[in-house]
Design a protein around this motif. Structure first.
Motif, PDB file in Angstrom:
ATOM      1  N   LEU A 112      16.317  -2.000  23.333  1.00  0.00           N
ATOM      2  CA  LEU A 112      15.214  -1.162  23.777  1.00  0.00           C
ATOM      3  C   LEU A 112      14.513  -0.480  22.607  1.00  0.00           C
ATOM      4  O   LEU A 112      13.820   0.512  22.790  1.00  0.00           O
ATOM      5  N   THR A 113      14.691  -1.013  21.409  1.00  0.00           N
ATOM      6  CA  THR A 113      14.070  -0.411  20.233  1.00  0.00           C
ATOM      7  C   THR A 113      12.609  -0.819  20.113  1.00  0.00           C
ATOM      8  O   THR A 113      12.163  -1.810  20.691  1.00  0.00           O
ATOM      9  N   ARG A 114      11.875  -0.055  19.318  1.00  0.00           N
ATOM     10  CA  ARG A 114      10.466  -0.347  19.045  1.00  0.00           C
ATOM     11  C   ARG A 114      10.315  -1.737  18.410  1.00  0.00           C
ATOM     12  O   ARG A 114       9.409  -2.495  18.750  1.00  0.00           O
ATOM     13  N   GLU A 115      11.219  -2.062  17.476  1.00  0.00           N
ATOM     14  CA  GLU A 115      11.139  -3.347  16.785  1.00  0.00           C
ATOM     15  C   GLU A 115      11.342  -4.519  17.741  1.00  0.00           C
ATOM     16  O   GLU A 115      10.680  -5.563  17.621  1.00  0.00           O
ATOM     17  N   CYS A 148      -2.026   0.835  23.897  1.00  0.00           N
ATOM     18  CA  CYS A 148      -2.342  -0.490  23.349  1.00  0.00           C
ATOM     19  C   CYS A 148      -1.163  -1.001  22.524  1.00  0.00           C
ATOM     20  O   CYS A 148      -0.787  -0.379  21.522  1.00  0.00           O
ATOM     21  N   GLY A 149      -0.576  -2.115  22.952  1.00  0.00           N
ATOM     22  CA  GLY A 149       0.544  -2.693  22.226  1.00  0.00           C
ATOM     23  C   GLY A 149       1.758  -1.789  22.216  1.00  0.00           C
ATOM     24  O   GLY A 149       1.862  -0.831  22.984  1.00  0.00           O
ATOM     25  N   VAL A 150       2.680  -2.077  21.332  1.00  0.00           N
ATOM     26  CA  VAL A 150       3.871  -1.235  21.176  1.00  0.00           C
ATOM     27  C   VAL A 150       3.570  -0.076  20.240  1.00  0.00           C
ATOM     28  O   VAL A 150       3.883   1.088  20.527  1.00  0.00           O
ATOM     29  N   GLN A 204      -3.351   4.613  20.848  1.00  0.00           N
ATOM     30  CA  GLN A 204      -1.939   4.996  20.797  1.00  0.00           C
ATOM     31  C   GLN A 204      -1.058   3.885  21.359  1.00  0.00           C
ATOM     32  O   GLN A 204      -1.397   3.237  22.350  1.00  0.00           O
ATOM     33  N   GLY A 205       0.092   3.642  20.714  1.00  0.00           N
ATOM     34  CA  GLY A 205       1.014   2.605  21.158  1.00  0.00           C
ATOM     35  C   GLY A 205       1.737   2.988  22.451  1.00  0.00           C
ATOM     36  O   GLY A 205       2.001   4.167  22.707  1.00  0.00           O
ATOM     37  N   CYS A 206       2.056   1.975  23.247  1.00  0.00           N
ATOM     38  CA  CYS A 206       2.693   2.221  24.548  1.00  0.00           C
ATOM     39  C   CYS A 206       4.118   2.761  24.400  1.00  0.00           C
ATOM     40  O   CYS A 206       4.602   3.493  25.265  1.00  0.00           O
ATOM     41  N   TYR A 207       4.790   2.393  23.319  1.00  0.00           N
ATOM     42  CA  TYR A 207       6.176   2.856  23.142  1.00  0.00           C
ATOM     43  C   TYR A 207       6.227   4.376  23.095  1.00  0.00           C
ATOM     44  O   TYR A 207       7.025   5.007  23.787  1.00  0.00           O
ATOM     45  N   THR A 208       5.343   4.977  22.310  1.00  0.00           N
ATOM     46  CA  THR A 208       5.309   6.437  22.184  1.00  0.00           C
ATOM     47  C   THR A 208       4.841   7.094  23.474  1.00  0.00           C
ATOM     48  O   THR A 208       5.415   8.090  23.921  1.00  0.00           O
ATOM     49  N   VAL A 209       3.800   6.521  24.084  1.00  0.00           N
ATOM     50  CA  VAL A 209       3.250   7.102  25.314  1.00  0.00           C
ATOM     51  C   VAL A 209       4.290   7.109  26.431  1.00  0.00           C
ATOM     52  O   VAL A 209       4.509   8.122  27.096  1.00  0.00           O
TER      53      VAL A 209
END
Length: 247
Positions: A112-115, A148-150, A204-209
């Motif tokens: 489940l990491t960003r990478e 947008c994106g990760v 802004q990336g979707c992972y952070t949001v």
């Protein structure tokens, strides 16, 4: 004295089972909300087999806890040994299943990491291909959460596109700002967005949001899971003590 102890155990058993009953009702409610929610989760869940299965597992677990809590309460109040034994065996199975799921979630948490998400996005994303489950799920997520994106639009620099625009200036349509965050929402300025004008893009990336949106709920879910496991453990202890104390 023994009668007073048995009576106290009976009411403690009823209390713990009442909490299990409420926990099952909450899981049922959350599962139903995820499946029928009109703000975008329904599309995401339907498009992703893993989420689809998880939602129905949540419903099944909620229904089972709801039923077992009810049976435990009845067994405690009526001092019925058959109901208490039935309750103990099933709550033990649920306890072991939940404990196994928690251990597996801890072991595979690196997935489940960003990478990991960034690698999968760049490998499988096909932009506006609605027939591809992976791509349509990502598009639904980006539209719903206005992201947008990760990490941001730069994730799509190596993703194939259908446009005459330079690669770095061609984010997918799902990254463009809309007046309403739904599939049917009108674009603020689609052409400017696809032309690389940043103020019309969701940067802004979707992972952070998503992490920020669900951070509170993740901690709450973790605390709730620990609480449910503790309640189930005590309920099993009280059930066995009450079972042995009933003549």
């Amino acid at each position: 004295m023994e009668g007073d102890c048995l009576s106290c155990m009976k009411y403690l058993m009823f209390l713990f089972n009442f909490f299990i009953f409420l926990g099952g009702a909450c899981l049922l409610g959350v599962g139903i909300w995820v499946i029928v929610d009109p703000t975008g989760f329904r599309e995401i869940v339907a498009a992703n087999p893993l989420l689809f299965t998880g939602a129905y597992i949540m419903l099944a677990m909620g229904a089972m806890l709801f039923l077992l809590g009810f049976l435990g309460c009845c067994g405690a109040i009526r001092e019925n040994k058959c109901l208490l034994l039935f309750f103990f065996m099933f709550i033990l199975l649920i306890f072991l299943a939940e404990l196994s799921a928690a251990i597996l979630a801890f072991i595979f948490r690196e997935n489940l990491t960003r990478e990991f998400f960034t690698k999968e996005l760049k490998k499988h994303y096909l932009r506006n291909n609605d027939t591809d489950v992976f791509s349509s799920t990502w598009n639904s997520v980006m539209i719903t959460f206005a992201c947008c994106g990760v990490n941001g639009p730069e994730d799509f620099e190596t993703v194939s596109h259908v446009s005459h625009l330079p690669l770095e200036e061609a984010p997918p349509e799902a990254c463009c700002q809309r007046h309403l965050q739904t599939q049917e929402g009108m674009f603020v300025d689609r052409d400017a967005c696809l032309g690389g004008v940043e103020r019309f893009q969701n940067r802004q990336g979707c992972y952070t949001v998503i992490l920020n949106s669900f951070e509170t709920y993740v901690y709450l879910a973790g605390a709730l899971a620990i609480g449910v496991l503790a309640i189930e453990l005590f309920a099993m202890i009280f059930a066995m003590c009450l079972f042995r104390g009933i003549q």
